[in-house]
Design a protein around this motif. Structure first.
Motif, mmCIF file in Angstrom:
data_model
loop_
_atom_site.group_PDB
_atom_site.id
_atom_site.type_symbol
_atom_site.label_atom_id
_atom_site.label_comp_id
_atom_site.label_asym_id
_atom_site.label_seq_id
_atom_site.Cartn_x
_atom_site.Cartn_y
_atom_site.Cartn_z
ATOM 1 N N ASN A 179 -73.395 91.175 7.592
ATOM 2 C CA ASN A 179 -74.146 91.867 8.646
ATOM 3 C C ASN A 179 -74.146 91.057 9.941
ATOM 4 O O ASN A 179 -74.143 91.634 11.035
ATOM 5 C CB ASN A 179 -75.575 92.134 8.191
ATOM 6 C CG ASN A 179 -75.673 93.271 7.195
ATOM 7 O OD1 ASN A 179 -74.821 94.160 7.169
ATOM 8 N ND2 ASN A 179 -76.694 93.255 6.363
ATOM 9 N N ALA A 180 -74.152 89.728 9.813
ATOM 10 C CA ALA A 180 -74.126 88.880 11.002
ATOM 11 C C ALA A 180 -72.828 89.070 11.785
ATOM 12 O O ALA A 180 -72.829 89.072 13.018
ATOM 13 C CB ALA A 180 -74.298 87.417 10.604
ATOM 14 N N ILE A 181 -71.731 89.240 11.080
ATOM 15 C CA ILE A 181 -70.445 89.483 11.751
ATOM 16 C C ILE A 181 -70.480 90.812 12.511
ATOM 17 O O ILE A 181 -70.033 90.910 13.658
ATOM 18 C CB ILE A 181 -69.297 89.456 10.725
ATOM 19 C CG1 ILE A 181 -69.117 88.031 10.178
ATOM 20 C CG2 ILE A 181 -67.991 89.947 11.355
ATOM 21 C CD1 ILE A 181 -68.181 87.940 8.995
ATOM 22 N N LYS A 182 -71.058 91.821 11.876
ATOM 23 C CA LYS A 182 -71.187 93.129 12.544
ATOM 24 C C LYS A 182 -72.101 93.049 13.760
ATOM 25 O O LYS A 182 -71.991 93.858 14.689
ATOM 26 C CB LYS A 182 -71.725 94.160 11.557
ATOM 27 C CG LYS A 182 -70.789 94.465 10.393
ATOM 28 C CD LYS A 182 -71.466 95.363 9.371
ATOM 29 C CE LYS A 182 -70.596 95.551 8.138
ATOM 30 N NZ LYS A 182 -71.305 96.314 7.069
ATOM 31 N N TYR A 183 -73.017 92.085 13.746
ATOM 32 C CA TYR A 183 -73.997 91.941 14.829
ATOM 33 C C TYR A 183 -73.376 91.331 16.083
ATOM 34 O O TYR A 183 -73.965 91.371 17.165
ATOM 35 C CB TYR A 183 -75.156 91.063 14.343
ATOM 36 C CG TYR A 183 -76.384 91.110 15.201
ATOM 37 C CD1 TYR A 183 -77.282 92.176 15.137
ATOM 38 C CD2 TYR A 183 -76.670 90.069 16.086
ATOM 39 C CE1 TYR A 183 -78.414 92.207 15.934
ATOM 40 C CE2 TYR A 183 -77.805 90.091 16.886
ATOM 41 C CZ TYR A 183 -78.674 91.168 16.805
ATOM 42 O OH TYR A 183 -79.797 91.202 17.587
ATOM 43 N N VAL A 184 -72.173 90.774 15.944
ATOM 44 C CA VAL A 184 -71.506 90.155 17.097
ATOM 45 C C VAL A 184 -70.892 91.260 17.949
ATOM 46 O O VAL A 184 -69.726 91.636 17.794
ATOM 47 C CB VAL A 184 -70.435 89.141 16.649
ATOM 48 C CG1 VAL A 184 -69.750 88.507 17.864
ATOM 49 C CG2 VAL A 184 -71.050 88.055 15.779
#
Length: 340
Positions: A179-184
């Motif tokens: 999810n952190a990658i998608k948040y970028v």
């Protein structure tokens, strides 16, 4: 001590009383230099502090219980305490998750927020809490940062590590790596660059140079190892630069922290939790300090947990709490000076 020097009123929340928080607070407040830079006030319970004083071999410590911060003496040799309630701690155990411990910790946090919103204190340094214990008393937020954000109504918060010469911010914190990658995204990266610039200027850092980390190995090598730099990160940096913000990057994540430690940047924006946490905690776990910006008042914190395995034994070092107090005071003074 310079009588004209600004000494902020610093609230110190007691943390989880089953952990090392009360012990390291008292050990820190047994250092005279703390009182030369600020007016420290512990929020919590005198009973809990006396219990901690006994295990660190300081049963003779003096306490001054007050009802309002203005009543504090703020003199080395006695600890000012603002009590949140008269707790029955006879059943309180060291090193164990308990509802009473969670309640004492939450009560201290909520009181610090009340005082901060009323401008009765200048800043807060928090001792560690246990997430399971606060859930036992109905707390819905994940931790300190989320509690302070929600209860102050802050439109945003920034988590910054004050570590050696580095100020390390985090685009995301408590979410899965996927999810952190998608948040970028361009929007999220741009917004944080703007907020970092805004908050550091408030703290007396004019036109800070903000380095944005890459997400992929070697910043994606032109798309060979990932396209997030091309699609999201570079457009966000360029948009910020058009506003006159001194943003640079993306900088390869395998070198950005070494360059930051050398003093090349005023701030680093890490793109997910571990990207920023690992280098800071590797450099110095005991003296890495977390600062929360964006609140109506400044909050600093030790960057470790309750250490239940050490609690009640008197062996926990005060290095982290001393560092957290000094960092909180440093930025509180900078913010005060920038508003003159």
């Amino acid at each position: 001590m310079n009588e004209n020097e600004y000494r902020p009123v610093l609230a110190i929340t007691i943390g989880d009383p089953s952990g090392i928080g009360p012990e390291i607070i008292l050990k820190a407040l047994n250092e005279e230099e703390i009182y030369e830079t600020c007016r420290p006030l512990v929020i919590g319970s005198e009973k809990v502090l006396r219990r901690a004083a006994a295990v660190i071999g300081a049963s003779e410590m003096k306490f001054h219980t007050i009802e309002e911060p203005e009543d504090g003496k703020y003199e080395f040799g006695q600890v000012d305490v603002l009590e949140t309630a008269d707790y029955d701690i006879t059943g309180l155990q060291w090193g164990k998750e308990q509802a009473l411990a969670g309640q004492i910790a939450i009560d201290a946090i909520e009181k610090s927020i009340e005082l901060g919103m009323a401008r009765k204190i200048d800043a807060v340094t928090t001792a560690p809490i246990n997430k399971v214990a606060i859930k036992m008393v109905g707390t819905k937020q994940e931790g300190h940062t989320e509690i302070y954000r929600d209860l102050t109504g802050a439109p945003f918060v920034l988590t910054m590590f004050d570590c050696f010469k580095m100020r390390v911010f985090h685009l995301s914190r408590h979410m899965s790596l996927s999810n952190a990658i998608k948040y970028v995204t361009k929007e999220h990266v741009f917004n944080d660059i703007v907020r970092i610039n805004q908050e550091l200027e408030k703290a007396g850092v004019p036109k800070p140079q903000i380095a944005v980390a890459g997400l992929n190995p070697h910043c994606g090598e032109g798309g060979l190892f990932g396209s997030e730099e091309i699609d999201e990160i570079i457009p966000a940096i360029e948009k910020a630069q058009k506003l006159g913000i001194n943003a640079v990057g993306p900088v390869s994540p395998d070198t950005i922290f070494a360059r930051g430690k050398a003093g090349e940047f005023d701030a680093i924006l890490a793109l997910y939790h571990d990207q920023g946490h690992i280098p800071c905690k590797t450099l110095d776990l005991e003296e890495s300090v977390s600062i929360t910006l964006g609140l109506p008042f400044l909050r600093g914190s030790v960057d470790h947990g309750t250490a239940f395995d050490k609690a009640g034994k008197g062996i926990a070092t005060n290095k982290s709490m001393v560092a957290a107090i000094h960092s909180t005071v440093k930025y509180a003074k900078a913010m005060h000076d920038s508003t003159k």
